[in-house]
Write a protein that holds these residues in place. Structure first.
Motif, short mmCIF file in Angstrom:
data_model
loop_
_atom_site.label_atom_id
_atom_site.label_comp_id
_atom_site.label_asym_id
_atom_site.label_seq_id
_atom_site.Cartn_x
_atom_site.Cartn_y
_atom_site.Cartn_z
N TYR A 71 0.83 -1.21 0.00
CA TYR A 71 0.00 0.00 0.00
C TYR A 71 0.87 1.26 0.00
O TYR A 71 0.57 2.24 -0.70
CB TYR A 71 -0.92 0.01 1.22
CG TYR A 71 -2.06 -1.00 1.16
CD1 TYR A 71 -2.53 -1.48 -0.05
CD2 TYR A 71 -2.66 -1.46 2.34
CE1 TYR A 71 -3.58 -2.39 -0.10
CE2 TYR A 71 -3.72 -2.38 2.29
CZ TYR A 71 -4.17 -2.83 1.08
OH TYR A 71 -5.20 -3.73 1.03
N GLU A 72 1.94 1.24 0.77
CA GLU A 72 2.84 2.39 0.83
C GLU A 72 3.49 2.64 -0.54
O GLU A 72 3.59 3.78 -1.00
CB GLU A 72 3.92 2.16 1.89
CG GLU A 72 4.90 3.30 2.03
CD GLU A 72 6.02 2.97 2.99
OE1 GLU A 72 7.15 3.48 2.77
OE2 GLU A 72 5.79 2.21 3.94
N ALA A 73 3.93 1.55 -1.18
CA ALA A 73 4.57 1.68 -2.50
C ALA A 73 3.58 2.18 -3.55
O ALA A 73 3.91 3.03 -4.39
CB ALA A 73 5.17 0.34 -2.92
N ILE A 74 2.36 1.67 -3.51
CA ILE A 74 1.32 2.13 -4.44
C ILE A 74 1.02 3.60 -4.22
O ILE A 74 0.85 4.37 -5.17
CB ILE A 74 0.03 1.27 -4.28
CG1 ILE A 74 0.28 -0.15 -4.79
CG2 ILE A 74 -1.15 1.90 -5.01
CD1 ILE A 74 -0.83 -1.14 -4.44
N ALA A 75 0.99 4.02 -2.95
CA ALA A 75 0.74 5.43 -2.63
C ALA A 75 1.82 6.34 -3.23
O ALA A 75 1.52 7.45 -3.69
CB ALA A 75 0.66 5.62 -1.12
N LYS A 76 3.07 5.88 -3.23
CA LYS A 76 4.15 6.67 -3.81
C LYS A 76 3.92 6.91 -5.29
O LYS A 76 4.15 8.01 -5.80
CB LYS A 76 5.49 5.96 -3.61
CG LYS A 76 6.01 5.98 -2.19
CD LYS A 76 7.34 5.26 -2.08
CE LYS A 76 7.85 5.24 -0.65
NZ LYS A 76 9.12 4.48 -0.52
N VAL A 77 3.45 5.89 -5.99
CA VAL A 77 3.16 6.03 -7.41
C VAL A 77 2.01 7.01 -7.62
O VAL A 77 2.09 7.91 -8.47
CB VAL A 77 2.82 4.67 -8.05
CG1 VAL A 77 2.54 4.84 -9.54
CG2 VAL A 77 3.97 3.68 -7.85
N LEU A 78 0.94 6.85 -6.85
CA LEU A 78 -0.22 7.73 -6.98
C LEU A 78 0.15 9.18 -6.66
O LEU A 78 -0.31 10.11 -7.31
CB LEU A 78 -1.33 7.25 -6.06
CG LEU A 78 -1.95 5.89 -6.42
CD1 LEU A 78 -2.87 5.40 -5.31
CD2 LEU A 78 -2.73 5.99 -7.74
N GLN A 79 1.01 9.36 -5.67
CA GLN A 79 1.48 10.70 -5.31
C GLN A 79 2.25 11.31 -6.48
O GLN A 79 2.10 12.50 -6.78
CB GLN A 79 2.36 10.64 -4.06
CG GLN A 79 2.77 12.00 -3.52
CD GLN A 79 3.62 11.89 -2.26
OE1 GLN A 79 3.98 10.79 -1.84
NE2 GLN A 79 3.95 13.01 -1.67
N SER A 80 3.08 10.50 -7.13
CA SER A 80 3.84 10.99 -8.29
C SER A 80 2.92 11.37 -9.45
O SER A 80 3.25 12.24 -10.25
CB SER A 80 4.84 9.93 -8.75
OG SER A 80 5.79 9.65 -7.74
#
Length: 364
Positions: free
Chosen positions: A191-200
């Motif tokens: 979830y944290e890694a997916i959030a990084k992509v969405l933030q980008s």
């Protein structure tokens, strides 16, 4: 190299050399161990009766030798030979581990280390290429945990390369693997890694949703480092959105988690984030009081200057409201936290207060 004196006794010679290598397997005598590993390797290639098992083991030892020396390309070559020799075999080592699984683990680990170097040098295509190989090897090993970790590395490489949609697809595969295993820790990290992509991608609302789930999972599993990372990301997002109260709340949670760990570097970093967010939160109201420029506002600011309590922001009344002493209240936090916030506000606020006070004296 030929060993005529050993002909017919190669396997016995190998076993004795390997026993010597194991005897010297300690930090002080590794050079001796490595010498015997090399001798084992040369002898193992002459053993034909076992179908190549000894040679596979020797390739693994040579791979480890080069990996420890940081010579990853050479290590990968030996691990690739180890992997090739064990494919389709059910060989086990002396501890009962399958050699093919060990070959997959060694190769995936080395490919990850190689990709890290490539990513540091911004060689994104090469890193992605080798991590795709790592993912394929991990699937072959039938180890779901290894497969998930390989997917995380590959997804992160796609993110670094700016390939956001591909990164999301790979990372969602990682989350599916973690879910199927009932592995909450890896699910939270997914979830944290997916959030990084969405933030980008600028999809902040979706990123917040994933990060909140990551924080919840990390808390339930007492993973303080994961809590710190996710809360810091949430604080950064809210800070960028200008929602300083929410930013302050999450930075405070990150700071509290770092205090539990008693890691000074993390404590220093998180308390700076927290202090800045608190300063931003207070500055909204401070600016409003200063711009209102009436007696009540000045009195309220001077009162704050003396007491260093927190100022409550009223977003509805905004500039038109008139401050009163009731607008100031003390947060139920430690004196140390209040002093940290004061540090960020003192220089700016003191100078602004003096300007406003000077204007009133002139008008009078």
């Amino acid at each position: 190299m030929v060993f005529p004196l050993y002909k017919g006794y190669y396997e016995e010679v190998y076993n004795n050399l390997y026993a010597l290598a194991c005897y010297f397997d300690n930090s002080e005598d590794k050079w001796v161990r490595n010498h015997f590993y090399e001798r084992c390797f040369n002898i193992a290639k002459l053993i034909k009766a076992d179908g190549g098992k000894k040679e596979a083991e020797a390739q693994a030892h040579m791979g480890l030798l080069f990996e420890e020396e940081g010579e990853l390309l050479e290590a990968a070559q030996h691990y690739e030979a180890f992997h090739e020799l064990t494919q389709g075999r059910i060989w086990k080592n002396e501890t009962g581990q399958f050699l093919n699984l060990l070959a997959c683990e060694s190769l995936v680990r080395t490919y990850k280390l190689l990709s890290d170097r490539m990513l540091e040098n911004k060689e994104y295509k090469q890193a992605i290429k080798i991590l795709i190989k790592a993912s394929e090897i991990a699937k072959e090993g039938s180890d779901r945990n290894m497969e998930g970790e390989a997917a995380l590395c590959l997804g992160s490489a796609h993110l670094a390369a700016g390939e956001y949609e591909t990164a999301l697809r790979v990372l969602r595969r990682y989350s599916e693997i973690a879910t199927s295993m009932g592995d909450d820790l890896n699910l939270g990290r997914a979830y944290e890694a997916i959030a990084k992509v969405l933030q980008s991608q600028g999809k902040m609302t979706e990123a917040i949703g994933y990060l909140e789930k990551a924080v919840k999972i990390a808390r339930n599993n007492f993973q303080s480092l994961d809590v710190i990372r996710a809360c810091t990301m949430l604080g950064d997002i809210y800070n960028e959105k200008g929602q300083y109260s929410e930013a302050s709340e999450y930075f405070q949670q990150a700071f509290s988690a770092s205090v539990e760990l008693m890691k000074m570097a993390l404590m220093d970093e998180t308390k700076v984030h927290y202090g800045i967010a608190r300063a931003h939160q207070m500055m909204l109201t401070m600016t409003d009081y200063i711009e209102t420029a009436d007696i009540d506002s000045l009195n309220c600011l001077l009162s704050w200057k003396e007491s260093r309590t927190q100022i409550k922001y009223d977003p509805i009344l905004g500039k038109s409201r008139r401050a009163t002493e009731d607008d100031i209240y003390q947060y139920p936090e430690t004196q140390e936290e209040s002093r940290r916030t004061d540090y960020f506000l003192t220089m700016v606020s003191a100078s602004e207060l003096e300007k406003v006070e000077g204007c009133f004296k002139t008008n009078r």
